[in-house]
Design a protein around this motif. Structure first.
Motif, PDB file in Angstrom:
ATOM      1  N   ILE A 104       0.548  -1.346  -0.128  1.00 47.07           N
ATOM      2  CA  ILE A 104       0.083   0.232   0.322  1.00 47.07           C
ATOM      3  C   ILE A 104       1.184   1.286   0.361  1.00 47.07           C
ATOM      4  O   ILE A 104       1.057   2.385  -0.641  1.00 47.07           O
ATOM      5  CB  ILE A 104      -0.809   0.108   1.326  1.00 47.07           C
ATOM      6  N   TYR A 105       1.933   1.514   0.614  1.00 52.72           N
ATOM      7  CA  TYR A 105       2.848   2.584   1.030  1.00 52.72           C
ATOM      8  C   TYR A 105       3.379   2.428  -0.805  1.00 52.72           C
ATOM      9  O   TYR A 105       3.392   3.472  -1.301  1.00 52.72           O
ATOM     10  CB  TYR A 105       3.582   2.323   1.209  1.00 52.72           C
ATOM     11  N   CYS A 106       4.035   2.056  -1.361  1.00 51.68           N
ATOM     12  CA  CYS A 106       4.426   2.015  -2.351  1.00 51.68           C
ATOM     13  C   CYS A 106       3.061   2.404  -3.327  1.00 51.68           C
ATOM     14  O   CYS A 106       3.938   3.274  -4.191  1.00 51.68           O
ATOM     15  CB  CYS A 106       5.162   0.434  -2.927  1.00 51.68           C
ATOM     16  N   VAL A 107       2.314   2.024  -3.514  1.00 51.62           N
ATOM     17  CA  VAL A 107       1.519   2.223  -4.322  1.00 51.62           C
ATOM     18  C   VAL A 107       1.024   3.707  -4.184  1.00 51.62           C
ATOM     19  O   VAL A 107       0.920   4.079  -5.137  1.00 51.62           O
ATOM     20  CB  VAL A 107       0.231   1.825  -4.092  1.00 51.62           C
ATOM     21  N   ALA A 108       1.000   4.126  -3.175  1.00 55.99           N
ATOM     22  CA  ALA A 108       0.730   5.141  -2.910  1.00 55.99           C
ATOM     23  C   ALA A 108       2.171   6.348  -2.749  1.00 55.99           C
ATOM     24  O   ALA A 108       1.680   7.240  -3.560  1.00 55.99           O
ATOM     25  CB  ALA A 108       0.310   5.736  -1.178  1.00 55.99           C
ATOM     26  N   SER A 109       3.134   5.884  -2.846  1.00 51.80           N
ATOM     27  CA  SER A 109       4.497   6.732  -3.080  1.00 51.80           C
ATOM     28  C   SER A 109       4.773   7.414  -4.655  1.00 51.80           C
ATOM     29  O   SER A 109       4.619   7.887  -4.897  1.00 51.80           O
ATOM     30  CB  SER A 109       5.276   5.605  -2.291  1.00 51.80           C
ATOM     31  N   LEU A 110       3.897   6.035  -5.243  1.00 48.91           N
ATOM     32  CA  LEU A 110       4.031   6.368  -7.142  1.00 48.91           C
ATOM     33  C   LEU A 110       3.199   6.918  -7.032  1.00 48.91           C
ATOM     34  O   LEU A 110       3.534   8.395  -8.139  1.00 48.91           O
ATOM     35  CB  LEU A 110       4.155   4.763  -7.287  1.00 48.91           C
ATOM     36  N   GLY A 111       1.827   6.896  -6.907  1.00 50.58           N
ATOM     37  CA  GLY A 111       1.133   7.877  -7.291  1.00 50.58           C
ATOM     38  C   GLY A 111       1.575   9.672  -6.586  1.00 50.58           C
ATOM     39  O   GLY A 111       1.466  10.293  -7.466  1.00 50.58           O
TER      40      GLY A 111
END
Length: 496
Positions: A104-111
């Motif tokens: 979840i953290y990686c998806v948010a950071s990518l966004g």
């Protein structure tokens, strides 16, 4: 006299119900460093954002207050996330939950890395980033409780939290440096994405399952779901014994898969209602809120009052950050020393193999030993910090006070955060989550009141008042815990 652990040559001890854990010293050492790196997710993600407030307001064409709202929302989900994920980890294991949260953290950071125009997207993605990165500290405390006896938890927590505290120390410096050198705030989010992806890989490839509902004392071979990707790739499982044995009392079946019960994500809120736990949670939350107030005040004070630019303001975080790092090491060493001193005074044996039965051990006294002095130090340091700023004394003076405040807050926070896990050994994740909820909620309230207090009282009296509230309430809580904590804990256990 104490029962000492035999010399550890790095080989796994024979799996036995008599051992609290069969993880070797080398494996526990690796977990210490790994957890220290993973827990940067919470502190680094929060503090790297502080120097970006003004640049982000220009980039998204919104007010400073609108950017502050993203911080408020981040803190809200920082409180809620562990309350959902940590209780789940008590039943379903630490590895799956850590993998999910870091994904979840990686998806948010990518966004966030690609979002350059939408303020609404910034708001929602920072909330998602908080959900993914904020549960890790509670999960780390739970892992420590899984693999170490109470008498030696400081040995792991000290280095782990000292590493964790690099986030508040260097996060603002990284954020300020990037903002000043690139004029592009997106690079900060790319840095967080790289960190999140590396953490996800380390968990997946190298971190063994430690949840006692899954692997007991580490002697149970788990289902492939809980095994490292490396062990699956090599078709071996060197990190766990294929014995089917588990610690006495652990809820583990013969196959190594726990007998699951559906976790209640809000069970951590119930812990606040007990007398001993409410005092323990306050004692951990209060210094955290104090330090959060100090950090929030640094950019305003040193930019407006002392005229520093973004980079120099960021460097002002290093003084308190150094105290925080030193406090992490000292807290761990003092914690184990206090435990042995209290056991010796009470005439109790310290068993580092099986672990002590804390139902008969005055753990409240052991974890709070020396707190009175630290609370008095805090009152003096906070008052000195406030009046040094009020009188515009040379900036070195408030920076020195920051060092002592950071060190004190870290030691007290670590002691009482460990205590809440100690008194709920079978729900360590839930207990750690309740601590996170309490300290984040109190921090949000304190930050909301900071500006009104400063406007009405001035900086000198404001920080003096904060010091008195923190110090006097902390002293009162320690006195009550040392006087009645064991009795209240026994009554609670009997009623439940």
């Amino acid at each position: 006299m104490s029962t000492e652990k035999p010399e550890d040559d790095g080989e796994r001890p024979c799996p036995s119900i008599l051992h609290f854990t069969v993880f070797t010293s080398n494996e526990r050492r690796y977990l210490t460093y790994l957890l220290g790196y993973l827990t940067l997710a919470s502190s680094l993600t929060a503090t790297i954002y502080f120097p970006l407030i003004e640049p982000l307001s220009h980039q998204y064409d919104v007010s400073i207050q609108a950017i502050n709202l993203t911080i408020t929302l981040y803190v809200v989900f920082q409180a809620l996330s562990p309350g959902v994920f940590a209780p789940i980890s008590d039943s379903f294991g630490r590895r799956p939950v850590l993998l999910i949260t870091f994904f979840i953290y990686c998806v948010a950071s990518l966004g966030l890395s690609f979002n350059t125009r939408s303020y609404i997207a910034l708001l929602l993605l920072r909330a998602l980033q908080s959900i993914g990165g904020s549960a890790v500290i509670s999960l780390a405390y739970a892992v420590v409780a899984d693999v170490s006896v109470p008498a030696e938890r400081g040995k792991i927590l000290g280095p782990m939290l000292a590493s964790t505290n690099l986030g508040p120390c260097f996060g603002p410096v990284i954020g300020g440096s990037i903002a000043l050198s690139t004029k592009d705030t997106q690079w900060c989010f790319w840095v967080l994405l790289i960190f999140g992806a590396s953490s996800l890989c380390l968990i997946g490839w190298t971190m063994p399952e430690t949840g006692r509902s899954i692997v007991g004392n580490g002697a149970v071979r788990p289902h492939p779901v809980w095994r490292t990707w490396w062990s699956l790739l090599m078709n071996s499982n060197r990190e766990l014994w294929n014995s089917g044995e588990a610690s006495v009392g652990d809820n583990v079946g013969k196959t190594g898969v726990g007998v699951f019960s559906l976790p209640n994500p809000f069970s951590s809120l119930r812990l606040i209602c007990y007398q001993d736990t409410s005092l323990t949670l306050w004692s951990a939350a209060s210094p955290y809120a104090v330090w959060y107030c100090i950090q929030i005040s640094i950019p305003i004070i040193f930019s407006q009052q002392y005229g520093y630019d973004d980079l120099f303001v960021s460097l002002c975080f290093l003084s308190g950050g150094t105290g925080v790092i030193l406090g992490g090491f000292l807290a761990g060493r003092l914690m184990d020393r206090n435990y042995k001193k209290v056991a010796e005074k009470a005439g109790l044996l310290v068993n580092t193999i099986v672990g002590d039965d804390l139902r008969e051990f005055p753990i409240e006294i052991a974890r709070s030993r020396g707190s009175y002095f630290l609370h008095l130090l805090s009152v003096c340091a906070l008052a000195g910090y406030g009046w040094a700023i009020e009188c515009s004394i040379h900036p070195s003076v408030p920076l020195i006070f920051q060092f002592f405040i950071g060190m004190k807050c870290t030691i007290v926070l670590q002691w009482f955060s460990t205590l809440i896990v100690d008194i709920f050994p079978r729900k360590s994740g839930t207990a750690a989550a309740s601590n996170n909820i309490m300290r984040c909620t109190l921090s949000a309230i304190a930050v909301a009141l900071l500006q009104p207090l400063q406007n009405s009282l001035g900086k000198g009296w404001m920080f003096t008042l904060i010091g008195l509230i923190d110090g006097l309430s902390g002293i009162s809580a320690v006195w009550l815990l040392q006087s009645n904590g064991l009795k209240w804990r026994r009554e609670r256990l009997e009623n439940n």
